[in-house]
Scaffold this motif. Structure first.
Motif, mmCIF file in Angstrom:
data_model
loop_
_atom_site.group_PDB
_atom_site.id
_atom_site.type_symbol
_atom_site.label_atom_id
_atom_site.label_comp_id
_atom_site.label_asym_id
_atom_site.label_seq_id
_atom_site.Cartn_x
_atom_site.Cartn_y
_atom_site.Cartn_z
ATOM 1 N N GLY A 266 0.780 -1.229 0.000
ATOM 2 C CA GLY A 266 0.000 0.000 0.000
ATOM 3 C C GLY A 266 0.814 1.282 0.000
ATOM 4 O O GLY A 266 0.236 2.367 0.020
ATOM 5 N N THR A 267 2.127 1.201 -0.042
ATOM 6 C CA THR A 267 2.937 2.417 -0.036
ATOM 7 C C THR A 267 3.006 3.016 -1.437
ATOM 8 O O THR A 267 2.831 2.320 -2.442
ATOM 9 N N PRO A 268 3.298 4.314 -1.521
ATOM 10 C CA PRO A 268 3.413 4.952 -2.838
ATOM 11 C C PRO A 268 4.505 4.326 -3.709
ATOM 12 O O PRO A 268 4.381 4.321 -4.936
ATOM 13 N N GLU A 269 5.551 3.796 -3.100
ATOM 14 C CA GLU A 269 6.625 3.178 -3.887
ATOM 15 C C GLU A 269 6.120 1.957 -4.663
ATOM 16 O O GLU A 269 6.548 1.708 -5.782
ATOM 17 N N VAL A 270 5.217 1.205 -4.060
ATOM 18 C CA VAL A 270 4.647 0.042 -4.754
ATOM 19 C C VAL A 270 3.872 0.522 -5.975
ATOM 20 O O VAL A 270 4.076 0.024 -7.086
ATOM 21 N N GLU A 271 3.015 1.517 -5.777
ATOM 22 C CA GLU A 271 2.240 2.048 -6.902
ATOM 23 C C GLU A 271 3.163 2.580 -7.994
ATOM 24 O O GLU A 271 2.946 2.325 -9.184
ATOM 25 N N ARG A 272 4.199 3.295 -7.614
ATOM 26 C CA ARG A 272 5.122 3.906 -8.572
ATOM 27 C C ARG A 272 5.779 2.842 -9.449
ATOM 28 O O ARG A 272 5.793 2.958 -10.676
ATOM 29 N N HIS A 273 6.305 1.796 -8.825
ATOM 30 C CA HIS A 273 6.982 0.743 -9.587
ATOM 31 C C HIS A 273 6.015 -0.015 -10.502
ATOM 32 O O HIS A 273 6.345 -0.291 -11.660
ATOM 33 N N LEU A 274 4.859 -0.360 -9.985
ATOM 34 C CA LEU A 274 3.910 -1.133 -10.792
ATOM 35 C C LEU A 274 3.308 -0.291 -11.913
ATOM 36 O O LEU A 274 3.116 -0.787 -13.024
ATOM 37 N N ALA A 275 3.039 0.987 -11.643
ATOM 38 C CA ALA A 275 2.497 1.865 -12.687
ATOM 39 C C ALA A 275 3.515 2.042 -13.809
ATOM 40 O O ALA A 275 3.152 2.000 -14.998
ATOM 41 N N PHE A 276 4.780 2.222 -13.465
ATOM 42 C CA PHE A 276 5.827 2.385 -14.476
ATOM 43 C C PHE A 276 5.910 1.140 -15.354
ATOM 44 O O PHE A 276 5.919 1.232 -16.588
ATOM 45 N N ARG A 277 5.919 -0.030 -14.729
ATOM 46 C CA ARG A 277 5.970 -1.291 -15.490
ATOM 47 C C ARG A 277 4.761 -1.425 -16.406
ATOM 48 O O ARG A 277 4.896 -1.690 -17.600
ATOM 49 N N ASP A 278 3.571 -1.225 -15.855
ATOM 50 C CA ASP A 278 2.351 -1.408 -16.638
ATOM 51 C C ASP A 278 2.236 -0.387 -17.766
ATOM 52 O O ASP A 278 1.762 -0.707 -18.860
ATOM 53 N N TYR A 279 2.693 0.835 -17.509
ATOM 54 C CA TYR A 279 2.669 1.870 -18.538
ATOM 55 C C TYR A 279 3.560 1.470 -19.715
ATOM 56 O O TYR A 279 3.159 1.581 -20.880
ATOM 57 N N LEU A 280 4.764 0.992 -19.409
ATOM 58 C CA LEU A 280 5.661 0.565 -20.491
ATOM 59 C C LEU A 280 5.099 -0.630 -21.246
ATOM 60 O O LEU A 280 5.269 -0.735 -22.460
ATOM 61 N N ARG A 281 4.412 -1.518 -20.546
ATOM 62 C CA ARG A 281 3.803 -2.672 -21.226
ATOM 63 C C ARG A 281 2.721 -2.230 -22.195
ATOM 64 O O ARG A 281 2.523 -2.842 -23.238
ATOM 65 N N GLU A 282 2.002 -1.180 -21.858
ATOM 66 C CA GLU A 282 0.892 -0.700 -22.692
ATOM 67 C C GLU A 282 1.312 0.339 -23.725
ATOM 68 O O GLU A 282 0.603 0.545 -24.704
ATOM 69 N N HIS A 283 2.413 1.014 -23.511
ATOM 70 C CA HIS A 283 2.861 2.093 -24.398
ATOM 71 C C HIS A 283 4.174 1.678 -25.051
ATOM 72 O O HIS A 283 5.266 2.049 -24.615
#
Length: 178
Positions: A110-127
């Motif tokens: 639930g920390t912001p670091e978890v969101e940051r890492h997963l969002a970056f990964r998922d964004y690159l997968r989609e873009h």
């Protein structure tokens, strides 16, 4: 200064299997403390050129409890680095000779670091165009700084910060919008 050789290679589909094997080993060490284990970093993005180092993010119940597992992690071949520059993180590395094979980033769920890492990964997968640009940047930097990991990392910093910002906005947007 970090004295590791900078090597960026084409994406290897075997990286997913390497992650799964390491995730199983981490589950055996961390048990119920590990709530989720994610493959992050460039090796988690199909088609993206990367350093052949598997990055793993582990979400845990309580970050302070992770310190109790340092001995078991060392027995599995990891080196414990503590927070290593990111408050609230526990960082472990595994090396085979001079080459780093794994980075394990442990955060409380639930920390912001978890969101940051997963969002970056998922964004690159989609873009894919952004992922391609990132891969090209990394290849260029590795060619320019083959024996200077610090300069390689500094060279990626602006791209990562911009992409992380876009990724977090994208991740937080209602689904069905950009």
């Amino acid at each position: 200064m970090i004295h590791r050789k900078v090597k960026v290679v084409f994406h290897d589909p075997a990286w997913g299997e390497a992650f799964e094997a390491e995730a199983a080993a981490l589950r055996s060490v961390l048990g119920d403390e590990a709530l989720a284990i994610h493959h992050i970093g460039s090796t988690s993005v199909p088609g993206l050129a990367a350093k052949p180092t598997i990055d793993v993010l582990v979400e845990v119940r309580k970050i302070g409890s992770v310190d109790d597992f340092d001995g078991a992690m060392i027995e599995k071949g990891y080196e414990a680095w503590g927070e290593y520059g990111i408050p609230g993180r526990r960082f472990f590395t595994k090396n085979r000779g001079p080459a780093r094979t794994h980075n394990v980033h442990v955060f409380e769920a639930g920390t912001p670091e978890v969101e940051r890492h997963l969002a970056f990964r998922d964004y690159l997968r989609e873009h894919t165009q952004t992922a391609l640009a990132y891969g090209n940047l990394k290849k260029d930097l590795a060619e320019k700084f083959p024996a200077d990991m610090e300069s390689y990392m500094v060279g990626k910093d602006a791209f990562i910060k911009l992409t992380e910002s876009e990724a977090l906005s994208w991740n937080r947007a209602p689904k069905g919008t950009s």
